[in-house]
Design a protein around this motif. Structure first.
Motif, PDB file in Angstrom:
ATOM      1  N   GLN A 106       0.826  -1.215   0.000  1.00 48.29           N
ATOM      2  CA  GLN A 106       0.000   0.000   0.000  1.00 48.29           C
ATOM      3  C   GLN A 106       0.859   1.264   0.000  1.00 48.29           C
ATOM      4  N   GLN A 287      -4.182   1.566  -9.600  1.00 47.86           N
ATOM      5  CA  GLN A 287      -4.173   1.841  -8.159  1.00 47.86           C
ATOM      6  C   GLN A 287      -3.485   3.174  -7.942  1.00 47.86           C
ATOM      7  N   PHE A 307      -3.442  -2.068 -13.194  1.00 44.91           N
ATOM      8  CA  PHE A 307      -4.055  -3.342 -12.821  1.00 44.91           C
ATOM      9  C   PHE A 307      -3.299  -4.482 -13.506  1.00 44.91           C
ATOM     10  N   TYR A 357       5.349  -4.632  -7.674  1.00 44.45           N
ATOM     11  CA  TYR A 357       5.133  -3.189  -7.811  1.00 44.45           C
ATOM     12  C   TYR A 357       5.897  -2.637  -9.017  1.00 44.45           C
TER      13      TYR A 357
END
Length: 392
Positions: A106, A287, A307, A357
């Motif tokens: 996150q 995101q 995504f 990531y």
């Protein structure tokens, strides 16, 4: 008429900045004058730290921070794979060994949970790190309280790599003010504020400050109170360590003092542009970056994550944006995947969160002088790039 290039980051230079540098240029000092100490004091005050040591880059500051903490052969230093190579290289400069801790998916910062698990295993193997270097990626602070608690339990030092994060806050307090031994800032032109090139280390510990200041200045002191032998005269100086010419110039400090006056304005503008992106990018299969409840980010970067379905088309999306004169970038290629580090035994698959990531991230332009019209252009181009990617 072709569209002007929109970089991912850009300095903001005012007439006052130019005037400040010109005044320094025509003064009696171009280096080792009064402006560097003034700049150091201002950054120390901003950071709520007792001491600040200016350097010619954040890389230099990280190097002397490691040395001040006694990092040397046989020692282990841990950092995050999601950073620029300097966060790891600084330990190698000291002949120490480097390892990595994977990221939180996150915040994209070093994950405290993964750190604790790795520390438990390292304690069993008697291979605990001497220093952990968390990186406040994109200006978003790491969970410094959690890291600090682990440092007390497992006995390691903390150097905050806040190269992206001057002006950022953890639980309302400036990064570097409480939960680490040393904190390092960068003033590269794409960062939140600039001195052209330059860095700063801040600390609340006088012995560390003294050691770093000596190392930045060739290991040489002219302070009579620090002399180890009796001074024969006012010309005398002593080399007390093997240091480096890592000094910041008066010109850089002049620019830094002037820029620092607008730091809050810079961050406010960055935060406004982040809010614009939140609205303009709604509905896209990406995101968006966010802030944890403990964080006040300085928003050096605006990294989006495509995504999973778009991962194979990331290069096409990147290329299309570049063709539209948008300077998107990838921050970062995981350090452990670099050829230099693979020669040291690291490999793809070692840190899956960082690798996942990396495979899907893109940084969009973000800087104080970025206009709303340019942000609209970026958002529309990204939407078009994604539409083309799905067709492909």
């Amino acid at each position: 008429m072709s569209k002007a290039f929109i970089p991912y980051g850009r300095q903001s230079i005012s007439a006052a900045d130019v005037e400040a540098v010109c005044e320094a240029l025509t003064s009696d000092y171009l280096t080792q004058g009064p402006l560097v100490p003034e700049f150091e004091n201002s950054v120390a005050e901003l950071s709520q730290c007792k001491y600040a040591i200016a350097a010619n880059s954040a890389t230099s500051a990280l190097h002397v921070a490691c040395l001040a903490l006694g990092v040397g052969p046989g020692d282990l230093v841990w950092t995050t794979p999601n950073t620029f190579i300097a966060s790891a290289n600084c330990a190698l400069y000291c002949d120490a060994q480097v390892d990595f801790v994977d990221i939180d998916p996150q915040t994209y910062n070093l994950c405290p949970i993964q750190l604790k698990e790795k520390l438990e295993l390292a304690k069993f193997q008697n291979r605990l790190p001497k220093v952990v270097i968390p990186v406040h990626f994109g200006g978003h602070p790491c969970d410094m309280r959690a890291l600090h608690e682990l440092s007390k339990e497992y006995g390691f030092y903390i150097i905050e790599d806040a190269s992206h994060a001057i002006g950022a806050k953890f639980k309302g307090q400036p990064v570097g003010s409480r939960y680490s031994d040393i904190c390092v800032f960068s003033f590269h032109p794409v960062k939140v504020m600039t001195t052209a090139e330059g860095g700063m280390a801040v600390t609340n510990k006088e012995p560390l400050a003294d050691a770093m200041r000596l190392l930045v200045h060739q290991g040489v002191t002219k302070n009579k109170r620090e002399f180890q032998t009796r001074s024969p005269g006012d010309w005398y100086y002593e080399q007390q360590d093997l240091g480096f010419n890592y000094r910041m110039t008066e010109l850089q400090a002049a620019l830094g003092i002037s820029q620092l006056k607008r730091l809050n304005q810079f961050i406010e503008k960055r935060r406004e542009r982040v809010q614009n992106y939140y609205k303009l990018l709604q509905g896209l299969p990406i995101q968006l970056p966010s802030e944890a409840d403990y964080a006040f980010s300085s928003w050096h970067l605006f990294p989006i994550v495509l995504f999973e379905a778009l991962e194979p088309q990331r290069a096409l999306i990147f290329q299309y944006l570049r063709e539209q004169q948008i300077g998107t970038q990838v921050h970062y290629i995981p350090v452990h995947t670099q050829p230099f580090y693979q020669e040291k035994g690291f490999a793809w698959g070692d840190f899956p969160q960082s690798e996942e990531y990396y495979q899907r991230c893109l940084s969009l332009p973000l800087y104080p002088d970025l206009t709303y019209e340019e942000q609209v252009y970026v958002a529309n181009a990204l939407r078009e790039a994604i539409d083309r990617a799905f067709v492909a």
